[in-house]
Design a protein around this motif. Structure first.
Motif, PDB file in Angstrom:
ATOM      1  N   GLY A  54      -7.789  19.205 -23.648  1.00  0.00           N
ATOM      2  CA  GLY A  54      -7.112  20.134 -24.547  1.00  0.00           C
ATOM      3  C   GLY A  54      -5.623  19.966 -24.339  1.00  0.00           C
ATOM      4  O   GLY A  54      -5.094  18.884 -24.530  1.00  0.00           O
ATOM      5  N   ARG A  55      -4.952  21.020 -23.850  1.00  0.00           N
ATOM      6  CA  ARG A  55      -3.524  20.906 -23.603  1.00  0.00           C
ATOM      7  C   ARG A  55      -3.186  20.728 -22.125  1.00  0.00           C
ATOM      8  O   ARG A  55      -2.046  20.473 -21.773  1.00  0.00           O
ATOM      9  N   THR A  56      -4.179  20.926 -21.260  1.00  0.00           N
ATOM     10  CA  THR A  56      -3.939  20.707 -19.830  1.00  0.00           C
ATOM     11  C   THR A  56      -3.661  19.229 -19.584  1.00  0.00           C
ATOM     12  O   THR A  56      -4.425  18.384 -20.029  1.00  0.00           O
ATOM     13  N   THR A  57      -2.540  18.931 -18.939  1.00  0.00           N
ATOM     14  CA  THR A  57      -2.179  17.537 -18.700  1.00  0.00           C
ATOM     15  C   THR A  57      -1.952  17.310 -17.213  1.00  0.00           C
ATOM     16  O   THR A  57      -1.251  18.085 -16.568  1.00  0.00           O
ATOM     17  N   VAL A  58      -2.550  16.267 -16.682  1.00  0.00           N
ATOM     18  CA  VAL A  58      -2.343  15.905 -15.281  1.00  0.00           C
ATOM     19  C   VAL A  58      -2.048  14.415 -15.218  1.00  0.00           C
ATOM     20  O   VAL A  58      -2.694  13.625 -15.899  1.00  0.00           O
ATOM     21  N   ILE A  59      -1.052  14.049 -14.421  1.00  0.00           N
ATOM     22  CA  ILE A  59      -0.752  12.632 -14.220  1.00  0.00           C
ATOM     23  C   ILE A  59      -1.033  12.302 -12.762  1.00  0.00           C
ATOM     24  O   ILE A  59      -0.785  13.117 -11.879  1.00  0.00           O
ATOM     25  N   CYS A  60      -1.604  11.131 -12.541  1.00  0.00           N
ATOM     26  CA  CYS A  60      -1.882  10.713 -11.180  1.00  0.00           C
ATOM     27  C   CYS A  60      -1.334   9.313 -10.973  1.00  0.00           C
ATOM     28  O   CYS A  60      -1.525   8.451 -11.828  1.00  0.00           O
ATOM     29  N   GLY A  61      -0.626   9.103  -9.898  1.00  0.00           N
ATOM     30  CA  GLY A  61      -0.115   7.772  -9.579  1.00  0.00           C
ATOM     31  C   GLY A  61      -0.421   7.433  -8.134  1.00  0.00           C
ATOM     32  O   GLY A  61      -0.331   8.297  -7.269  1.00  0.00           O
ATOM     33  N   VAL A  62      -0.812   6.205  -7.888  1.00  0.00           N
ATOM     34  CA  VAL A  62      -1.117   5.772  -6.527  1.00  0.00           C
ATOM     35  C   VAL A  62      -0.059   4.768  -6.076  1.00  0.00           C
ATOM     36  O   VAL A  62       0.251   3.830  -6.798  1.00  0.00           O
ATOM     37  N   LYS A  63       0.496   5.005  -4.909  1.00  0.00           N
ATOM     38  CA  LYS A  63       1.389   4.042  -4.277  1.00  0.00           C
ATOM     39  C   LYS A  63       0.688   3.561  -3.012  1.00  0.00           C
ATOM     40  O   LYS A  63       0.255   4.365  -2.194  1.00  0.00           O
ATOM     41  N   ALA A  64       0.557   2.254  -2.854  1.00  0.00           N
ATOM     42  CA  ALA A  64      -0.111   1.716  -1.669  1.00  0.00           C
ATOM     43  C   ALA A  64       0.934   1.230  -0.680  1.00  0.00           C
ATOM     44  O   ALA A  64       1.894   0.575  -1.057  1.00  0.00           O
ATOM     45  N   GLU A  65       0.747   1.581   0.586  1.00  0.00           N
ATOM     46  CA  GLU A  65       1.630   1.085   1.622  1.00  0.00           C
ATOM     47  C   GLU A  65       0.786   0.615   2.805  1.00  0.00           C
ATOM     48  O   GLU A  65      -0.403   0.912   2.871  1.00  0.00           O
ATOM     49  N   LEU A  66       1.434  -0.117   3.709  1.00  0.00           N
ATOM     50  CA  LEU A  66       0.719  -0.638   4.869  1.00  0.00           C
ATOM     51  C   LEU A  66       1.002   0.226   6.087  1.00  0.00           C
ATOM     52  O   LEU A  66       2.104   0.736   6.251  1.00  0.00           O
ATOM     53  N   CYS A  67      -0.014   0.397   6.945  1.00  0.00           N
ATOM     54  CA  CYS A  67       0.193   1.200   8.142  1.00  0.00           C
ATOM     55  C   CYS A  67      -0.786   0.762   9.221  1.00  0.00           C
ATOM     56  O   CYS A  67      -1.613  -0.106   9.002  1.00  0.00           O
ATOM     57  N   LYS A  68      -0.666   1.407  10.374  1.00  0.00           N
ATOM     58  CA  LYS A  68      -1.580   1.146  11.474  1.00  0.00           C
ATOM     59  C   LYS A  68      -2.664   2.224  11.432  1.00  0.00           C
ATOM     60  O   LYS A  68      -2.339   3.396  11.258  1.00  0.00           O
ATOM     61  N   PRO A  69      -3.950   1.847  11.566  1.00  0.00           N
ATOM     62  CA  PRO A  69      -4.995   2.882  11.511  1.00  0.00           C
ATOM     63  C   PRO A  69      -4.889   3.827  12.701  1.00  0.00           C
ATOM     64  O   PRO A  69      -4.291   3.497  13.712  1.00  0.00           O
ATOM     65  N   LYS A  70      -5.521   5.012  12.562  1.00  0.00           N
ATOM     66  CA  LYS A  70      -5.529   5.979  13.656  1.00  0.00           C
ATOM     67  C   LYS A  70      -6.355   5.435  14.815  1.00  0.00           C
ATOM     68  O   LYS A  70      -7.375   4.783  14.583  1.00  0.00           O
ATOM     69  N   PRO A  71      -5.960   5.716  16.054  1.00  0.00           N
ATOM     70  CA  PRO A  71      -6.726   5.203  17.199  1.00  0.00           C
ATOM     71  C   PRO A  71      -8.177   5.691  17.216  1.00  0.00           C
ATOM     72  O   PRO A  71      -9.065   4.973  17.652  1.00  0.00           O
ATOM     73  N   ASP A  72      -8.437   6.932  16.739  1.00  0.00           N
ATOM     74  CA  ASP A  72      -9.816   7.424  16.781  1.00  0.00           C
ATOM     75  C   ASP A  72     -10.663   6.885  15.631  1.00  0.00           C
ATOM     76  O   ASP A  72     -11.884   6.935  15.685  1.00  0.00           O
ATOM     77  N   LEU A  73     -10.052   6.406  14.557  1.00  0.00           N
ATOM     78  CA  LEU A  73     -10.801   5.793  13.453  1.00  0.00           C
ATOM     79  C   LEU A  73     -10.202   4.428  13.146  1.00  0.00           C
ATOM     80  O   LEU A  73      -9.528   4.234  12.136  1.00  0.00           O
ATOM     81  N   PRO A  74     -10.404   3.454  14.039  1.00  0.00           N
ATOM     82  CA  PRO A  74      -9.674   2.187  13.891  1.00  0.00           C
ATOM     83  C   PRO A  74     -10.113   1.339  12.707  1.00  0.00           C
ATOM     84  O   PRO A  74      -9.423   0.392  12.341  1.00  0.00           O
ATOM     85  N   ARG A  75     -11.272   1.658  12.102  1.00  0.00           N
ATOM     86  CA  ARG A  75     -11.752   0.826  11.004  1.00  0.00           C
ATOM     87  C   ARG A  75     -11.453   1.431   9.641  1.00  0.00           C
ATOM     88  O   ARG A  75     -11.984   0.975   8.632  1.00  0.00           O
ATOM     89  N   GLN A  76     -10.685   2.496   9.606  1.00  0.00           N
ATOM     90  CA  GLN A  76     -10.504   3.185   8.323  1.00  0.00           C
ATOM     91  C   GLN A  76      -9.057   3.196   7.862  1.00  0.00           C
ATOM     92  O   GLN A  76      -8.137   3.285   8.667  1.00  0.00           O
ATOM     93  N   GLY A  77      -8.915   3.104   6.542  1.00  0.00           N
ATOM     94  CA  GLY A  77      -7.599   3.274   5.938  1.00  0.00           C
ATOM     95  C   GLY A  77      -7.432   4.742   5.555  1.00  0.00           C
ATOM     96  O   GLY A  77      -8.164   5.609   6.032  1.00  0.00           O
ATOM     97  N   PHE A  78      -6.465   5.029   4.696  1.00  0.00           N
ATOM     98  CA  PHE A  78      -6.202   6.416   4.316  1.00  0.00           C
ATOM     99  C   PHE A  78      -6.170   6.571   2.802  1.00  0.00           C
ATOM    100  O   PHE A  78      -5.703   5.675   2.096  1.00  0.00           O
ATOM    101  N   LEU A  79      -6.660   7.706   2.335  1.00  0.00           N
ATOM    102  CA  LEU A  79      -6.494   8.085   0.933  1.00  0.00           C
ATOM    103  C   LEU A  79      -6.020   9.524   0.941  1.00  0.00           C
ATOM    104  O   LEU A  79      -6.710  10.404   1.455  1.00  0.00           O
ATOM    105  N   LEU A  80      -4.809   9.775   0.427  1.00  0.00           N
ATOM    106  CA  LEU A  80      -4.230  11.116   0.516  1.00  0.00           C
ATOM    107  C   LEU A  80      -3.947  11.685  -0.862  1.00  0.00           C
ATOM    108  O   LEU A  80      -2.895  11.412  -1.442  1.00  0.00           O
ATOM    109  N   PRO A  81      -4.887  12.439  -1.404  1.00  0.00           N
ATOM    110  CA  PRO A  81      -4.610  13.052  -2.704  1.00  0.00           C
ATOM    111  C   PRO A  81      -3.824  14.350  -2.531  1.00  0.00           C
ATOM    112  O   PRO A  81      -4.293  15.278  -1.878  1.00  0.00           O
ATOM    113  N   ASN A  82      -2.612  14.396  -3.039  1.00  0.00           N
ATOM    114  CA  ASN A  82      -1.797  15.610  -2.967  1.00  0.00           C
ATOM    115  C   ASN A  82      -1.548  16.139  -4.375  1.00  0.00           C
ATOM    116  O   ASN A  82      -1.029  15.407  -5.215  1.00  0.00           O
TER     117      ASN A  82
END
Lengths: 274, 269
Positions: A54-82
């Motif tokens: 309808g008239r509700t509008t939402v825009i979503c953009g993803v920016k990918a960057e490189l980082c070091k994984p967390k020590p407790d989850l060494p096999r996982q990357g991150f997805l941060l929806p804000n």
């Protein structure tokens, strides 16, 4: 005349319409508003989507960057929806740090994404304990006219489906990274969770896909998220009690809608990739 | 940086992958001012513009603008009393907020307003103050919010043009149409590290001259109401650059007029 009546006696205005089994915008109680999905319109992002319900509008953009994984989850990357509800989308919000509503919805969306397992975070890991992708998925509401979670989920999923990441050659011994931008690979999105919002008006009428005035006046809101045929989240923050049949009925309707929304998202992404 | 507890936080440190590119980007060609003035009709020397009103239903007035690849959305809300004010003021106030979306630039932006955004908010406010009849809205404040969805040059100019249109749609009394344009003077000795920006006019500077000039213009009396210049350019050149900008503002004014006319026609229907 109708406009004045609406602003003076909003509740009576809506009740009068509902007593004739119709809503002010011409929809029936169980009708949904049209949905528009536009993918990859922002070239500076790694993936993006604009969604209108309808008239509700939402825009979503993803920016990918490189980082070091967390020590407790060494096999996982991150997805941060804000989710951001800026002052420009409605007079209800002020600029500054995120409101309670924005924080609560951010957490809800993050939980849905995590529970539905639509993204396998291990796909985002490049080398265990050394290098991983972090996907900053920023959702911004541009026009707040009800059923925000529905729009956010469609925007986030279509956006993730359009994300392309470059190939990385990483030499851990020398700590040299090389990015091969000609070799872009799409992100794997395993499931498509679709949210559907209902509003309960005067404890008895159930309205599908409410607009903002209906959301403000109603006695309860219910959001159901389904992924395929499976239920992934039911969010009902208090409000009017619902009977079991009513709830099951809403779930059935959400399942039906999820199918058509999934088709729409897939089509939009496919058209763009052509 | 302190941790932001109101948002989801990722790893402490992350770097953009563009830093490790294997191939260098191809070079772009940028004309000098003389070439620009010589081989084309100077009044056409501005990027492609798309302008639309009424994009946000919840706001009193709103506009969406595309300049080249730059995309900006601006909304204006009803005037409200100036907050935290004891005495009565004869003049109204406008408050401007200029924000880049986190994904709008090549480098990711943070959620909080940074210094550049604050500076741009201030320039925008000063430019718009000269176009709004502040004496007609005593003791009231008009809030203008702008969000850059994609930045490819001229973000501030775009926000000023769109804000002017959004103010007109909101019915805020105004003196005039306001337009704005950005011109970038590129360092000629670093031309291979440049990126072509579709949203702004780009010219190559002589010797090592460089900088950015942003002007805003009111059209009824041909007044330039705001100039912002950074960088290093000789004073006698400034006049030539401003002439170019002023002419491209004139052609933007025609687009703004057309857009407003369309809005009025739709309103009457």
């Amino acid at each position: 005349m109708a406009e004045e009546f609406k602003s003076l006696h909003p509740l009576k205005y809506y009740r009068d319409y509902y007593s004739h089994d119709i809503r002010p915008d011409g929809r029936e109680f169980t009708d949904f508003r049209p949905v528009i999905v536009n993918v990859d319109s922002i070239k500076t992002a790694n993936g993006s989507a604009v969604v209108k319900i309808g008239r509700t509008t939402v825009i979503c953009g993803v920016k990918a960057e490189l980082c070091k994984p967390k020590p407790d989850l060494p096999r996982q990357g991150f997805l941060l929806p804000n989710l951001e509800l800026p002052a420009l989308c409605s007079s209800k919000f002020k600029s500054g740090p995120p409101s309670h509503e924005a924080q609560a919805l951010t957490q809800l969306i993050a939980d849905i994404i995590e529970n539905s397992k639509c993204i396998n975070l291990e796909d985002l890991c490049i080398l265990t304990d050394k290098l991983a992708w972090v996907l900053y998925a920023d959702l911004i509401c541009l026009d707040y006219d009800g059923s925000l979670v529905d729009a956010c989920m469609i925007a986030l999923i279509s956006c993730l489906k359009s994300v392309k990441l470059p190939e990385i050659d990483y030499d851990p011994a020398l700590d040299i990274k090389q990015v091969n931008i000609e070799n872009m690979r799409p992100l794997k999105v395993h499931f498509t969770p679709v949210a559907t919002t209902f509003a309960v008006f005067d404890d008895k009428i159930i309205l599908a896909d409410p607009v903002i005035e209906e959301e403000n006046l109603c006695t309860g809101v219910l959001t159901i998220v389904v992924s395929g045929d499976e239920l992934c989240c039911v969010h009902k923050p208090g409000g009017s009690p619902l009977s079991e049949e009513e709830l099951m009925d809403c779930i059935e309707k959400s399942k039906k809608r999820a199918k058509s929304i999934k088709k729409l998202i897939d089509k939009a992404v496919r058209e763009e990739n052509k | 940086m302190p941790l932001d507890h109101k948002r989801l936080n990722g790893p402490e440190e992350s770097v953009p992958y563009e830093l490790f590119l294997r191939h260098k980007q191809e070079t772009v060609e940028i004309k000098t001012l003389d070439e620009v003035t010589k081989d084309s009709d100077i009044s056409r020397e501005h990027p492609k513009i798309y302008l639309k009103t009424g994009t946000v239903s919840q706001a009193k007035g709103s506009a969406y603008i595309e300049i080249g690849e730059t995309k900006i959305i601006v909304t204006v809300f009803d005037p409200k009393e100036i907050p935290n004010k004891q005495d009565y003021s004869l003049k109204g106030e406008i408050s401007c907020e200029f924000k880049y979306a986190p994904f709008s630039c090549t480098k990711r932006r943070l959620h909080q307003q940074d210094n550049e955004e604050k500076r741009n908010s201030l320039i925008m406010k000063k430019a718009l103050e000269s176009a709004v009849c502040l004496h007609e809205i005593p003791n009231f404040q008009v809030a203008i919010h702008s969000l850059v969805l994609q930045n490819d040059g001229s973000a501030l100019s775009g926000a000023i043009i769109a804000a002017g249109v959004a103010l007109a749609e909101a019915g805020v009394p105004m003196f005039d149409i306001i337009t704005s344009m950005t011109l970038e003077i590129c360092r000629s000795n670093e031309i291979d590290s440049l990126r072509k920006m579709t949203g702004q006019i780009q010219v190559a500077g002589e010797k090592s001259h460089y900088g950015t000039i942003i002007i805003s213009k009111l059209h009824a009396n041909e007044q330039i109401c705001q100039v912002h210049q950074t960088g290093f350019i000789p004073g006698d050149q400034l006049k030539n650059y401003i002439t170019v900008l002023s002419k491209s503002c004139d052609s933007i004014a025609a687009i703004v007029k057309k857009c407003l006319l369309k809005e009025v026609v739709n309103h009457i229907k």
